[in-house]
Design an enzyme around this catalytic site. Structure first.
Site, PDB file in Angstrom:
ATOM      1  N   ASP A  44       0.823  -1.204   0.000  1.00  0.00           N
ATOM      2  CA  ASP A  44       0.000   0.000   0.000  1.00  0.00           C
ATOM      3  C   ASP A  44       0.862   1.262   0.000  1.00  0.00           C
ATOM      4  O   ASP A  44       0.487   2.271  -0.601  1.00  0.00           O
ATOM      5  CB  ASP A  44      -0.929  -0.011   1.220  1.00  0.00           C
ATOM      6  CG  ASP A  44      -2.095   0.952   1.064  1.00  0.00           C
ATOM      7  OD1 ASP A  44      -2.685   0.992  -0.035  1.00  0.00           O
ATOM      8  OD2 ASP A  44      -2.426   1.649   2.035  1.00  0.00           O
ATOM      9  N   CYS A 135     -10.599   4.171  -4.946  1.00  0.00           N
ATOM     10  CA  CYS A 135      -9.765   3.844  -3.791  1.00  0.00           C
ATOM     11  C   CYS A 135     -10.231   4.557  -2.523  1.00  0.00           C
ATOM     12  O   CYS A 135     -10.613   3.902  -1.544  1.00  0.00           O
ATOM     13  CB  CYS A 135      -8.303   4.143  -4.091  1.00  0.00           C
ATOM     14  SG  CYS A 135      -7.209   3.860  -2.671  1.00  0.00           S
ATOM     15  N   TYR A 139     -12.471   2.901   0.749  1.00  0.00           N
ATOM     16  CA  TYR A 139     -11.906   2.914   2.094  1.00  0.00           C
ATOM     17  C   TYR A 139     -12.802   3.685   3.056  1.00  0.00           C
ATOM     18  O   TYR A 139     -12.946   3.302   4.218  1.00  0.00           O
ATOM     19  CB  TYR A 139     -10.497   3.508   2.066  1.00  0.00           C
ATOM     20  CG  TYR A 139      -9.430   2.502   1.696  1.00  0.00           C
ATOM     21  CD1 TYR A 139      -8.323   2.304   2.513  1.00  0.00           C
ATOM     22  CD2 TYR A 139      -9.517   1.742   0.534  1.00  0.00           C
ATOM     23  CE1 TYR A 139      -7.337   1.380   2.185  1.00  0.00           C
ATOM     24  CE2 TYR A 139      -8.554   0.816   0.191  1.00  0.00           C
ATOM     25  CZ  TYR A 139      -7.464   0.633   1.024  1.00  0.00           C
ATOM     26  OH  TYR A 139      -6.508  -0.294   0.701  1.00  0.00           O
ATOM     27  N   TYR A 163      -9.852   5.866   8.458  1.00  0.00           N
ATOM     28  CA  TYR A 163     -10.821   5.845   7.368  1.00  0.00           C
ATOM     29  C   TYR A 163     -12.269   5.994   7.827  1.00  0.00           C
ATOM     30  O   TYR A 163     -13.164   6.152   6.989  1.00  0.00           O
ATOM     31  CB  TYR A 163     -10.625   4.583   6.532  1.00  0.00           C
ATOM     32  CG  TYR A 163      -9.265   4.564   5.885  1.00  0.00           C
ATOM     33  CD1 TYR A 163      -8.894   5.549   4.967  1.00  0.00           C
ATOM     34  CD2 TYR A 163      -8.309   3.606   6.226  1.00  0.00           C
ATOM     35  CE1 TYR A 163      -7.630   5.566   4.390  1.00  0.00           C
ATOM     36  CE2 TYR A 163      -7.041   3.614   5.656  1.00  0.00           C
ATOM     37  CZ  TYR A 163      -6.713   4.597   4.736  1.00  0.00           C
ATOM     38  OH  TYR A 163      -5.454   4.620   4.180  1.00  0.00           O
ATOM     39  N   GLU A 204      -9.088  -2.842  -6.742  1.00  0.00           N
ATOM     40  CA  GLU A 204      -9.253  -2.722  -5.295  1.00  0.00           C
ATOM     41  C   GLU A 204      -9.545  -4.089  -4.677  1.00  0.00           C
ATOM     42  O   GLU A 204      -8.994  -4.445  -3.632  1.00  0.00           O
ATOM     43  CB  GLU A 204     -10.376  -1.739  -4.951  1.00  0.00           C
ATOM     44  CG  GLU A 204     -10.011  -0.283  -5.089  1.00  0.00           C
ATOM     45  CD  GLU A 204      -8.919   0.148  -4.126  1.00  0.00           C
ATOM     46  OE1 GLU A 204      -8.869  -0.391  -2.988  1.00  0.00           O
ATOM     47  OE2 GLU A 204      -8.103   0.994  -4.506  1.00  0.00           O
TER      48      GLU A 204
END
Length: 230
Positions: A44, A135, A139, A163, A204
């Site tokens: 990541d 993305c 999240y 998040y 993803e």
């Protein structure tokens, strides 16, 4: 419905698969093996480093000053907040500088980053943004869905807290509004915007599979060699 309402509905299967993926479920309930999380964080960090660069490249392509400011602010947020979290986690998990220096991106991470660069280099700001939006949107939805989770593992809790923060949701709402505006301004590009978004949703989902299976290039090659011999 707006572009984002439509595309969110069309890609719901990818969102749902992410919500219930064993990697995500293990993270929020605290059962995820720490070596899988460490692997994920390395991949990541690679992804986010390039995500910030794609944001900056997109900022160059816009005409409106407010849009340029937003893209640059998002690039700065990735650098200062998300990548800072990764640096802290590396220390807490005992990931050494040598491991970071000799890191190799897995196929899924490499393919996802390549997809974003393809969108920004071969398209305009709308195309680039369509490839980037899934993305943070995903999240944010994961964070909101599992905001009350108590995994009992500090690094997992820090991830959820980032998040699920209300300011992150506000940022996503601003980005969705921008994407809808770009779609309205570029009706002739609706199909390519849609395809960029869908492909990113697929990547993803692959990004969770990647750490769950500890994907690497050698295993991928062997997998195809096995298929060829069947």
């Amino acid at each position: 419905m707006s572009f984002c309402q439509n595309i969110r509905k069309e890609t719901n299967r990818y969102f749902e698969e992410s919500f219930r993926h064993p990697f995500v479920k293990g993270l929020v309930n605290g059962t995820l093996p720490v070596e899988k999380f460490a692997y994920y964080m390395l991949q990541d960090a690679y992804y986010l480093k390039h995500y910030a660069k794609v944001l900056a490249l997109t900022a160059v392509k816009v005409e409106k000053e407010a849009d340029m400011k937003l893209f640059l602010e998002k690039a700065q947020f990735v650098q200062q907040s998300e990548l800072m979290l990764h640096s802290t986690v590396f220390q807490e998990l005992g990931i050494t500088e040598e491991e970071v220096a000799h890191f190799t991106p897995a196929p899924a991470a490499y393919n996802y980053v390549s997809h974003m660069y393809q969108a920004v280099y071969n398209g305009d700001a709308a195309e680039s943004f369509a490839a980037m939006l899934p993305c943070p949107w995903l999240y944010q939805e994961i964070g909101e869905r599992y905001q009350d989770a108590k995994p009992g593992v500090k690094v997992y809790q820090d991830w959820i807290d980032m998040y699920s923060d209300s300011s992150f949701k506000q940022s996503i709402e601003e980005q969705i509004e921008m994407m809808d505006r770009y779609a309205c301004e570029n009706p002739h590009k609706s199909e390519i915007l849609k395809q960029h978004f869908i492909r990113s949703c697929y990547y993803e989902w692959q990004f969770w599979e990647m750490p769950w299976t500890m994907q690497d290039w050698e295993r991928e090659v062997k997998k195809y060699e096995l298929v060829e011999h069947l």
